[in-house]
Every structure is written in C-alpha cells, then in structure tokens.
Motif scaffolding. Sequence first.
Motif, PDB file in Angstrom:
ATOM      1  N   ILE A  86      10.534  12.067   0.288  1.00  0.00           N
ATOM      2  CA  ILE A  86       9.908  13.360   0.040  1.00  0.00           C
ATOM      3  C   ILE A  86      10.065  13.714  -1.438  1.00  0.00           C
ATOM      4  O   ILE A  86      11.179  13.638  -1.974  1.00  0.00           O
ATOM      5  CB  ILE A  86      10.548  14.438   0.922  1.00  0.00           C
ATOM      6  CG1 ILE A  86      10.162  14.185   2.383  1.00  0.00           C
ATOM      7  CG2 ILE A  86      10.103  15.820   0.485  1.00  0.00           C
ATOM      8  CD1 ILE A  86      11.080  14.845   3.369  1.00  0.00           C
ATOM      9  N   GLU A 115      15.176  -0.365  -2.965  1.00  0.00           N
ATOM     10  CA  GLU A 115      16.160   0.272  -2.104  1.00  0.00           C
ATOM     11  C   GLU A 115      16.534  -0.567  -0.898  1.00  0.00           C
ATOM     12  O   GLU A 115      17.676  -0.611  -0.488  1.00  0.00           O
ATOM     13  CB  GLU A 115      15.595   1.616  -1.629  1.00  0.00           C
ATOM     14  CG  GLU A 115      16.628   2.548  -1.037  1.00  0.00           C
ATOM     15  CD  GLU A 115      15.961   3.826  -0.558  1.00  0.00           C
ATOM     16  OE1 GLU A 115      16.204   4.871  -1.148  1.00  0.00           O
ATOM     17  OE2 GLU A 115      15.175   3.748   0.399  1.00  0.00           O
ATOM     18  N   LEU A 138       4.955  13.920   0.711  1.00  0.00           N
ATOM     19  CA  LEU A 138       5.610  12.776   1.324  1.00  0.00           C
ATOM     20  C   LEU A 138       4.979  11.502   0.793  1.00  0.00           C
ATOM     21  O   LEU A 138       3.768  11.318   0.852  1.00  0.00           O
ATOM     22  CB  LEU A 138       5.455  12.829   2.843  1.00  0.00           C
ATOM     23  CG  LEU A 138       6.115  11.687   3.600  1.00  0.00           C
ATOM     24  CD1 LEU A 138       7.621  11.826   3.577  1.00  0.00           C
ATOM     25  CD2 LEU A 138       5.613  11.622   5.032  1.00  0.00           C
ATOM     26  N   VAL A 149       4.288   1.035   2.052  1.00  0.00           N
ATOM     27  CA  VAL A 149       4.283  -0.083   2.985  1.00  0.00           C
ATOM     28  C   VAL A 149       4.468  -1.371   2.194  1.00  0.00           C
ATOM     29  O   VAL A 149       3.757  -1.621   1.227  1.00  0.00           O
ATOM     30  CB  VAL A 149       2.943  -0.148   3.750  1.00  0.00           C
ATOM     31  CG1 VAL A 149       2.969  -1.296   4.754  1.00  0.00           C
ATOM     32  CG2 VAL A 149       2.669   1.168   4.449  1.00  0.00           C
ATOM     33  N   MET A 150       5.461  -2.170   2.591  1.00  0.00           N
ATOM     34  CA  MET A 150       5.725  -3.416   1.878  1.00  0.00           C
ATOM     35  C   MET A 150       4.924  -4.555   2.505  1.00  0.00           C
ATOM     36  O   MET A 150       4.496  -4.467   3.657  1.00  0.00           O
ATOM     37  CB  MET A 150       7.212  -3.761   1.961  1.00  0.00           C
ATOM     38  CG  MET A 150       8.128  -2.635   1.545  1.00  0.00           C
ATOM     39  SD  MET A 150       7.773  -2.017  -0.106  1.00  0.00           S
ATOM     40  CE  MET A 150       8.547  -0.396   0.003  1.00  0.00           C
ATOM     41  N   GLY A 178       5.751  -5.719   5.911  1.00  0.00           N
ATOM     42  CA  GLY A 178       5.490  -4.861   7.057  1.00  0.00           C
ATOM     43  C   GLY A 178       6.443  -3.697   7.199  1.00  0.00           C
ATOM     44  O   GLY A 178       6.277  -2.859   8.062  1.00  0.00           O
ATOM     45  N   ARG A 179       7.460  -3.634   6.337  1.00  0.00           N
ATOM     46  CA  ARG A 179       8.358  -2.504   6.475  1.00  0.00           C
ATOM     47  C   ARG A 179       7.831  -1.273   5.752  1.00  0.00           C
ATOM     48  O   ARG A 179       7.058  -1.369   4.798  1.00  0.00           O
ATOM     49  CB  ARG A 179       9.758  -2.848   6.019  1.00  0.00           C
ATOM     50  CG  ARG A 179      10.682  -2.731   7.231  1.00  0.00           C
ATOM     51  CD  ARG A 179      11.833  -3.695   7.249  1.00  0.00           C
ATOM     52  NE  ARG A 179      11.476  -4.939   6.645  1.00  0.00           N
ATOM     53  CZ  ARG A 179      11.939  -5.296   5.445  1.00  0.00           C
ATOM     54  NH1 ARG A 179      12.734  -4.508   4.781  1.00  0.00           N
ATOM     55  NH2 ARG A 179      11.612  -6.455   4.974  1.00  0.00           N
ATOM     56  N   VAL A 180       8.225  -0.127   6.247  1.00  0.00           N
ATOM     57  CA  VAL A 180       7.709   1.131   5.729  1.00  0.00           C
ATOM     58  C   VAL A 180       8.871   1.981   5.255  1.00  0.00           C
ATOM     59  O   VAL A 180       9.881   2.095   5.939  1.00  0.00           O
ATOM     60  CB  VAL A 180       6.958   1.903   6.837  1.00  0.00           C
ATOM     61  CG1 VAL A 180       6.468   3.236   6.310  1.00  0.00           C
ATOM     62  CG2 VAL A 180       5.798   1.074   7.346  1.00  0.00           C
ATOM     63  N   ARG A 181       8.743   2.519   4.086  1.00  0.00           N
ATOM     64  CA  ARG A 181       9.782   3.396   3.548  1.00  0.00           C
ATOM     65  C   ARG A 181       9.131   4.692   3.115  1.00  0.00           C
ATOM     66  O   ARG A 181       7.996   4.702   2.638  1.00  0.00           O
ATOM     67  CB  ARG A 181      10.438   2.737   2.331  1.00  0.00           C
ATOM     68  CG  ARG A 181      11.483   1.718   2.719  1.00  0.00           C
ATOM     69  CD  ARG A 181      12.830   2.342   2.665  1.00  0.00           C
ATOM     70  NE  ARG A 181      13.725   1.789   3.643  1.00  0.00           N
ATOM     71  CZ  ARG A 181      14.873   2.371   3.978  1.00  0.00           C
ATOM     72  NH1 ARG A 181      15.240   3.488   3.401  1.00  0.00           N
ATOM     73  NH2 ARG A 181      15.649   1.833   4.865  1.00  0.00           N
ATOM     74  N   GLN A 182       9.860   5.780   3.262  1.00  0.00           N
ATOM     75  CA  GLN A 182       9.255   7.041   2.858  1.00  0.00           C
ATOM     76  C   GLN A 182      10.221   7.861   2.013  1.00  0.00           C
ATOM     77  O   GLN A 182      11.420   7.625   2.028  1.00  0.00           O
ATOM     78  CB  GLN A 182       8.867   7.859   4.082  1.00  0.00           C
ATOM     79  CG  GLN A 182      10.061   8.419   4.829  1.00  0.00           C
ATOM     80  CD  GLN A 182      10.069   7.989   6.267  1.00  0.00           C
ATOM     81  OE1 GLN A 182       9.865   6.824   6.587  1.00  0.00           O
ATOM     82  NE2 GLN A 182      10.306   8.932   7.146  1.00  0.00           N
ATOM     83  N   VAL A 197       4.740   7.580   1.261  1.00  0.00           N
ATOM     84  CA  VAL A 197       4.969   6.495   2.213  1.00  0.00           C
ATOM     85  C   VAL A 197       4.580   5.187   1.557  1.00  0.00           C
ATOM     86  O   VAL A 197       3.463   5.044   1.059  1.00  0.00           O
ATOM     87  CB  VAL A 197       4.119   6.681   3.489  1.00  0.00           C
ATOM     88  CG1 VAL A 197       4.386   5.545   4.469  1.00  0.00           C
ATOM     89  CG2 VAL A 197       4.420   8.013   4.142  1.00  0.00           C
ATOM     90  N   GLN A 241       0.882   5.756   0.149  1.00  0.00           N
ATOM     91  CA  GLN A 241       0.064   6.891   0.532  1.00  0.00           C
ATOM     92  C   GLN A 241       0.823   8.183   0.262  1.00  0.00           C
ATOM     93  O   GLN A 241       2.016   8.286   0.535  1.00  0.00           O
ATOM     94  CB  GLN A 241      -0.263   6.781   2.034  1.00  0.00           C
ATOM     95  CG  GLN A 241      -1.013   7.954   2.631  1.00  0.00           C
ATOM     96  CD  GLN A 241      -2.476   7.940   2.236  1.00  0.00           C
ATOM     97  OE1 GLN A 241      -3.092   6.874   2.179  1.00  0.00           O
ATOM     98  NE2 GLN A 241      -3.036   9.101   1.917  1.00  0.00           N
ATOM     99  N   HIS A 253       0.843  -1.166   0.000  1.00  0.00           N
ATOM    100  CA  HIS A 253       0.000   0.000   0.000  1.00  0.00           C
ATOM    101  C   HIS A 253       0.888   1.229   0.000  1.00  0.00           C
ATOM    102  O   HIS A 253       1.963   1.213   0.583  1.00  0.00           O
ATOM    103  CB  HIS A 253      -0.848  -0.013   1.281  1.00  0.00           C
ATOM    104  CG  HIS A 253      -1.941   0.999   1.295  1.00  0.00           C
ATOM    105  ND1 HIS A 253      -1.758   2.294   1.709  1.00  0.00           N
ATOM    106  CD2 HIS A 253      -3.247   0.911   0.940  1.00  0.00           C
ATOM    107  CE1 HIS A 253      -2.890   2.952   1.617  1.00  0.00           C
ATOM    108  NE2 HIS A 253      -3.813   2.137   1.150  1.00  0.00           N
TER     109      HIS A 253
END
Lengths: 337, 337
Positions: A162, A218, A148, A152-153, A156-160, A150, A138, A136
């Motif tokens: 800008i 990444e 920004l 979500v893999m 469960g990991r989240v990468r962001q 964001v 956002q 997902h």
Amino acid sequence: MLTDRQAAILRLVVQEYIETAEPVSSRSLVEKHQLPISSATIRNEMARLEEDGYITHPHTSAGRVPAEIGYRRYVESLMAEDPIAPAEQRTIEHQLHQVLGGLDEWLSLAATILAASVGNVAVVTRPQATGAHLKHMQLVELHGESVLLVAVMDDGRVRQRILPQPTPTRQDVLNERTLRLNARMAGLGGAATQLLATEISDPEDATIVRAVAELIEEQRYTEETFLDGLRAALEQPEFASVDRMLMAVQQLQAYRVRRLVEQARGGRLGITRVLIGREHGVEGMQEWSVVVSSYGDAAGSIGAVAVLGPTRMHYERTIPRVRYVAALMSHLIEGVR
Amino acid sequence: MLTDRQAAILRLVVQEYIETAEPVSSRSLVEKHQLPISSATIRNEMARLEEDGYITHPHTSAGRVPAEIGYRRYVESLMAEDPIAPAEQRTIEHQLHQVLGGLDEWLSLAATILAASVGNVAVVTRPQATGAHLKHMQLVELHGESVLLVAVMDDGRVRQRILPQPTPTRQDVLNERTLRLNARMAGLGGAATQLLATEISDPEDATIVRAVAELIEEQRYTEETFLDGLRAALEQPEFASVDRMLMAVQQLQAYRVRRLVEQARGGRLGITRVLIGREHGVEGMQEWSVVVSSYGDAAGSIGAVAVLGPTRMHYERTIPRVRYVAALMSHLIEGVR
DNA sequence: ATTAGCACTCTCAACCGGAGAGTGCTAATG
DNA sequence: CATTAGCACTCTCCGGTTGAGAGTGCTAAT
C-alpha cells in the motif's frame, strides 16, 4: 576400515536401535537373526566398533547405541531405501491434488501429508525465485487516499504494497500510469528496476518503480515455512520427559527450523541431503537430523521440503518419501503454471 | 448468594491458586493475609463454597482449587484488572510498529508480542471482510498457456488464482478483457458477481466472472491463524507431565484453535470476551480458557486477537493486554489504509 | 457464630533390596 | 589364532515400605 562382519553388525545395531529405541545387546542380535557366531564374538566386534567411534554405551551394563558416525555410515552405505508401496504413492499423490485454495494452502497440505507419512516434523518452504522478474503490475485506488500496488512476478507469485498518496487519484488516471510503467518495467529483474527508478524524472513514477524493485527483491527474505507433525515427533521416546519435550518445542521455533533447512539444503533439484546431529551446525539442535530436498520449476523458483526428527530416525523410510514428495511438488508446480 | 466474607475468601483462593498453582489451604490464607478469623472458620466457609460449586478438592487432605464457576465469578466481579504500565505500553506499541513486510508478518509479530506479554499462547487471525466487494481485477498471462487472475477487494486484500487456458492468449487481449469485465464487476459482492456470471454469454468471460465470485467468497473460509507462545504455555504446571503435554500439543492443532477463537469472539469491536473451560464447548479443550477480542477497521474487516491458556490463567493481566493489543491493531490497520 | 483440638486421610519423597540385563575378561577349545 | 563358554561385576529399574507433612472435617468448648 571395517571388515564385512563389522559392517554387518553395525548395520544390525543401527536398524535395531532405530526400530526399538533401546540399546541393543549382543545376545539379542544373535537370537533375533540366528547369527552363526556367538554373542561373545559380537561383543568383541562391538568393542572394536566402539573404539572406532561408530557406536557407544549409555552405561556399563547397557547395550550399544549408534553414534553419529555410525548413522552416517549407515545412511551412506549400509542402508537400503524402503520403497514406497504403489498404494501409498497413490494416496500421497491423490491427497496432494486436493488443492482448494492458493499456494499457501497447498504447501501447508504438503507438510501435513509428509508429516503423516514419516511420523516426524515436516517442513515446506515457499518457493523462492532466484532472480524473479516482473511480469506485470497494477495500481488500484483505495478509499481515494492511498493506492494499492500489486506486482505479479514471472514465476506466478503476487506481492502487494500500500502506498500513501498525497493527493487523491482517480482509477482511470492510475490505469494510464499502470500502462505506461508496465511498458518500461515488464521483464526486468530487481536490480534493473532499481536502476530504472534513478532514470525517471517524474517523482511519483519513480516512487512506484522503486517500490516494485523492492517487491521483486523482497521475496528473498520473507520466506515462510509450513510445518506439521509436531505431535508425532514429540511422541518419539527421545522426548519422553517433560524437560526434553520442552526443549524440543523450543528448538522447533520457526526461525531455527528455517536456518536448519536453509543450512541443509543443496541448491540443486533432485538431490536429497541428510544431515545427522551436529553435521548441520545449528546450535542447540545437535540431537536432530534433517532430510531435505529442493523442489521447484525450470524457471528457477526453488523451495525446500524437509523432515526433521531425532537422529534415531527411519532414514530408509524418510529419504525416499522426502524425495518423492519433492519430485511431486516440482511436477505439480510446473504443471500448474 | 455469597456473603461478603465468602466472596472475599473465594477471591483470595482464586488469586492464590492462580499465583502458585497449588491447592490453597485454610491456614495459608490466614497467615498470608493476617485475617482476623481463624482457619477453622475459613474451613467452614470453604465447605459452603464447595457445596455451591465455586471450588473443589483434589483429594481429602488437599487444599481448595477454584472450579469453573469460581473463575467465572472471579472474572465477573471479584477481580481488578491489572493496568498496563506506561513503559510496557510503549514497548508493545513500539514493537508493533516495526512492520517490515506485509500484513502476514505484521500479524505474526503481533502474536509474538502478545504471547511474550502474557506468557501463554497468543493467536491472531487475519482480518476477514464481512461481505467484501470487488475493487478491481486483472488478468496476467503466464507462460502463454495459463492465466493468472488477481482480484483486489475493497478492503485492500488481494486474492489470486491460476486459470488454465485452452488457447494461448496475448497480454493485450487480456488487458482488453480485463477492462471490459472490470466495468461490469467493480463494486459487486460475491452473490451479485455469481448472478452476473449466469447472465454472460461468452463462456470464457463467464468462467472468469465465476472465479472472481469464488475469490470474493473464499476469504470467509481460508482464515489463517498466527500463533505463538506454545513453549511458554507448556511450561505451566498443568502440563507438567509427558501425557498432558502431548495432549496440549495435540489440542492446539490449528483447526481447533480456530474453532475455539471463532466460537469465543463476539462480533463487535472493543469487547473482550472470556470463556472459561467448558464454556466454549470445544470438545477436548475443557481445561483451556480463552480471552478474545476483535479488531478491525470501520470498513467492516474483522479479525481476532486471542490468548489461550489453562483455566488457571492470569485473567487480570491477560484481559487488559488482549484488549490493548486489539485496540492498537484496529488503530494501526485503520491508519495503514 | 467462632474456634481450639484432634483424629483421620492422603500425598510425596526417600530408601531399601533384589531381579534382570549386559558387559568385559579369562580361560578353554577347535 | 579366532571363537566361545563361563562368570564376576556393574548398573538400572521396579515394587514395596515407611515416615513426615499437610489439610481437612468434626466435636466440643467458648
């Protein structure tokens, strides 16, 4: 080939040396273990073992010290693993459950626990998705001038990231775009997302999709390591001089440690590997051994748990503990999801 | 009060000691600087300086060494800052612009650059929102059994937490809930969110709101620090014995460093503080000095840039460099948003 | 007030010298 | 023939001594 007696002597030499860090003499072996043979016989056998490269001599009138092959042989077939007492198991497990913050705090805690348990440097790397997929994403407006992103893999990991925005965009517009793009990207891997980007005509959408693709990929390269136990490791007598200690600190630079762990770990879960001295081939760390185990979940997200120390290391203690912590972490990471 | 001559002598003593790390003798001062007075006179003046506590004596027949007050006086009024050569400025700036990954990589890079520039331990802490507000939050379904909560703060930072879910929930249901809750929570601070949670009747919604409140507040305590330059610092002669080196490594435990930096930094941007030896009051680190500067953006997100080293530190070099890196980072962090 | 001169103190490196620990070898033994 | 007692030989390590060198503090002279 080693005779039974030679193997027994080798075992005693390695054990004794690991325990005391002092070259072990023929006589001390006889006395300590009430062997039914004389020290002279031991000396003869030791000479054979030295010829075959299992042990060495610091200088003429010193006792024997295990060589790399000696340790290898010991780990492979002479050693009995030191079981972890139930009380200690409970302690470790209990500590590991005290997770307060996010993943990072947890990994850092794991390194601390393991280090304390084995008295050497412990390293834990972030679990790395092998081919993560997007769950997902956002878009969030920031200051009206940048956005920004964001992502979500599915592990469960989240990468962001800008993204600069030429024209200010309102949040509800972004929400709409988020919805639209999610519909097309959800479940895709890095390569597929990359491909998708080329098919999209709207340039702003394409930029976002490309950024998401990069975020998915990444993860492979930004593998952070959590390390603890430096102090304990430096207390080992092998570093008991200023020069050696400085060397050790330098050698434990993050990127080298990462290389070492990377080098050493086997891909598969549940397997604990031991590399002794030059076996890992990372230059400048010939006197370090590493015990490493992978952990992760069924989804294929894999990290490493490792202990580094001088070649004279309590392998009997370290190996089961590394394995145990790795197994615990696999279990926890599975449960948390 | 110090006479001009005493001040001049104190200045020379401190400079010389910082440079050489050896007690400085009256004769060496006369010779090195062709002073128009004799070494005996210097000795008399030194005796006065010692009475007043500016310098000390390791033992009877050794030269003089600055005491804490001596350093203090030096930093305050005797020292001239060492300007950063344009070439070095460019190098630092250039390196700092090579940002590849996210915020963390960038902070870690900054620590490395600063450490290399001053030859001591450099520490950079994550910018911390002073009273962050929620920008946006998002719920994402994981494996059908738990839910990932992602909260984006108005200063651009992202926090996540995994919430167990008694009954599996589909993503579109979650989207709906996300939308509904965002409408009520957006823009609120930690306290306001906490309050809101008490007013919500739906228990699942309340759980989420409470979790968001915690995430907003949490930032205050999970301040990570990025550290580099341990090796260089340990090469300082003050740590040139095994015991001292071990002490140093132990003292540089993350949590202590954090306390130290926290203790030392002034809130305001643009101000560089210097705390020498016992001035910072962190026990066990009496022999360490810290130079610290805050950085951040206009939105009130503040982090710290610091250098730690023995009290015998190149303050002239360190202070401007810490200030410069902090200013650069403030500038960059402002620009990136 | 400054300084030359000197006695006194303390450190540090170098240098024995001898005890102790271990080995390797030889010759004796079962 | 494997084992072992015995012994010469080597190397390290530790403690004590010694002397040089560096600095100071004090006294007395300028």
